[in-house]
Design a protein around this motif. Structure first.
Motif, PDB file in Angstrom:
ATOM      1  N   LYS A  35       0.817  -1.216   0.000  1.00  0.00           N
ATOM      2  CA  LYS A  35       0.000   0.000   0.000  1.00  0.00           C
ATOM      3  C   LYS A  35       0.853   1.269   0.000  1.00  0.00           C
ATOM      4  O   LYS A  35       0.561   2.233   0.698  1.00  0.00           O
ATOM      5  N   ASN A  36       1.906   1.218  -0.803  1.00  0.00           N
ATOM      6  CA  ASN A  36       2.836   2.345  -0.871  1.00  0.00           C
ATOM      7  C   ASN A  36       3.569   2.309  -2.205  1.00  0.00           C
ATOM      8  O   ASN A  36       4.101   1.268  -2.588  1.00  0.00           O
ATOM      9  N   GLU A  38       6.232   4.013  -2.791  1.00  0.00           N
ATOM     10  CA  GLU A  38       7.632   4.085  -2.395  1.00  0.00           C
ATOM     11  C   GLU A  38       8.502   4.859  -3.376  1.00  0.00           C
ATOM     12  O   GLU A  38       9.609   4.444  -3.702  1.00  0.00           O
ATOM     13  N   TYR A  90      -1.514   3.306  -9.058  1.00  0.00           N
ATOM     14  CA  TYR A  90      -0.507   4.272  -8.625  1.00  0.00           C
ATOM     15  C   TYR A  90      -1.170   5.453  -7.913  1.00  0.00           C
ATOM     16  O   TYR A  90      -0.728   5.888  -6.847  1.00  0.00           O
ATOM     17  N   TRP A  92      -4.125   5.492  -6.483  1.00  0.00           N
ATOM     18  CA  TRP A  92      -4.830   5.054  -5.282  1.00  0.00           C
ATOM     19  C   TRP A  92      -3.911   5.047  -4.059  1.00  0.00           C
ATOM     20  O   TRP A  92      -4.320   5.411  -2.951  1.00  0.00           O
ATOM     21  N   SER A  94      -0.958   6.751  -3.774  1.00  0.00           N
ATOM     22  CA  SER A  94      -0.045   7.899  -3.730  1.00  0.00           C
ATOM     23  C   SER A  94      -0.643   9.033  -2.904  1.00  0.00           C
ATOM     24  O   SER A  94      -1.849   9.059  -2.626  1.00  0.00           O
ATOM     25  N   SER A  95       0.194   9.977  -2.543  1.00  0.00           N
ATOM     26  CA  SER A  95      -0.241  11.126  -1.757  1.00  0.00           C
ATOM     27  C   SER A  95      -0.989  12.118  -2.648  1.00  0.00           C
ATOM     28  O   SER A  95      -0.957  12.025  -3.881  1.00  0.00           O
ATOM     29  N   THR A  96      -1.631  13.088  -2.023  1.00  0.00           N
ATOM     30  CA  THR A  96      -2.378  14.107  -2.772  1.00  0.00           C
ATOM     31  C   THR A  96      -1.450  14.900  -3.688  1.00  0.00           C
ATOM     32  O   THR A  96      -1.813  15.221  -4.824  1.00  0.00           O
ATOM     33  N   LYS A  97      -0.256  15.200  -3.202  1.00  0.00           N
ATOM     34  CA  LYS A  97       0.715  15.951  -4.000  1.00  0.00           C
ATOM     35  C   LYS A  97       1.103  15.189  -5.258  1.00  0.00           C
ATOM     36  O   LYS A  97       1.156  15.741  -6.359  1.00  0.00           O
ATOM     37  N   VAL A  98       1.370  13.887  -5.100  1.00  0.00           N
ATOM     38  CA  VAL A  98       1.756  13.051  -6.244  1.00  0.00           C
ATOM     39  C   VAL A  98       0.593  12.912  -7.223  1.00  0.00           C
ATOM     40  O   VAL A  98       0.792  12.923  -8.442  1.00  0.00           O
ATOM     41  N   LYS A  99      -0.624  12.783  -6.695  1.00  0.00           N
ATOM     42  CA  LYS A  99      -1.807  12.684  -7.557  1.00  0.00           C
ATOM     43  C   LYS A  99      -1.947  13.910  -8.451  1.00  0.00           C
ATOM     44  O   LYS A  99      -2.278  13.809  -9.634  1.00  0.00           O
ATOM     45  N   LYS A 100      -1.675  15.086  -7.886  1.00  0.00           N
ATOM     46  CA  LYS A 100      -1.748  16.313  -8.668  1.00  0.00           C
ATOM     47  C   LYS A 100      -0.682  16.330  -9.765  1.00  0.00           C
ATOM     48  O   LYS A 100      -0.945  16.773 -10.891  1.00  0.00           O
TER      49      LYS A 100
END
Length: 257
Positions: A35-36, A38, A90, A92, A94-100
């Motif tokens: 669930k990461n 990484e 990916y 799902w 990932s962090s909000t920053k990465v999603k953006k």
């Protein structure tokens, strides 16, 4: 005879490409398990999606003549499903920053694909012109996709270690690129052959580097830049707890003194 040979090469190209597109399944199964993400980059999957979308459209009868490039449609259509699945997984985990950041890459690519489809359909009225237009954009996308592993190649040369360049991924890339280059040449289609004329030498370079450095010991690499999915998270937590305990003990001793 030439048509049968072209079809046979296309079928083999489909098999090789299927293995190539499916290769990240093992990586993403571990991502789902832990669930990461990484620190893994989503760029290769976004570029692969871009390439698959354009060449699926290129192979359809709207652009190509009837179903002359049916093998191109089948494998790239499957590629779209796989790459979309990888990107969704990916996102799902990932962090909000990465999603953006991923959205900033995916949205322009979707817009380019839609614009390419609209222009090729309503502006150009001949198959030849449509193939030139869509093929030119697909050529750029393919070269970008094949060029993305150059970062890993640079790291292999620098560290003299193939830890981050899996053999089977390089092998399947070579087989797929070589077969599609042959298919393009047999079809007298430069837009199918040209990207693979670039991709095949790059894949050969990766295989040469693999066999050159495969026996070398694994070198230490900064975990922030080159994360290892095989790293044991429990072990990492235990090490962090030990470090914290040592820090508390040191502070207590300092206070007593």
């Amino acid at each position: 005879m030439s048509e049968r040979l072209r079809l046979a090469v296309g079928v083999m190209g489909n098999v090789a490409s299927m293995l190539l597109y499916a290769a990240p399944m093992l990586t993403f199964s571990r991502v789902m398990k832990k669930k990461n993400i990484e620190g893994f980059s989503c760029v290769p999957y976004v570029l692969a999606l871009f390439n698959c979308c354009l060449y699926t459209w290129y192979g359809l009868p709207i652009v190509s003549y009837q179903w002359e490039n049916f093998p191109v449609v089948t494998i790239n259509g499957i590629g779209i499903l796989l790459e979309v699945s990888f990107i969704l997984i990916y996102l799902w985990f990932s962090s909000t920053k990465v999603k953006k950041e991923v959205a900033k890459m995916v949205v322009p690519i979707i817009l380019i694909c839609v614009a390419t489809g609209m222009i090729s359909t309503f502006v150009f009225h001949e198959h030849r012109r449509r193939k030139v237009f869509v093929g030119s954009i697909g050529l750029v996308a393919s070269i970008a996709m094949y060029a993305s592993p150059l970062v890993v190649v640079r790291q292999v040369i620098k560290t003299k270690s193939v830890e981050f360049m899996p053999f089977y991924l390089s092998l399947f890339s070579f087989l797929a690129s070589g077969l599609w280059m042959a298919y393009g040449l047999l079809s007298h289609d430069l837009f199918l052959a040209s990207p693979n004329l670039v991709g095949t030498p790059l894949c050969i370079l990766q295989l040469i580097l693999y066999f050159k450095y495969r026996k070398n010991p694994v070198m230490e690499v900064e975990p922030q830049k080159w994360p290892d999915l095989e790293y044991n998270d429990d072990k990492l937590k235990q090490e962090e707890k030990k470090d914290q305990s040592m820090l508390v003990l040191t502070e207590n001793l300092s206070t007593k003194n």
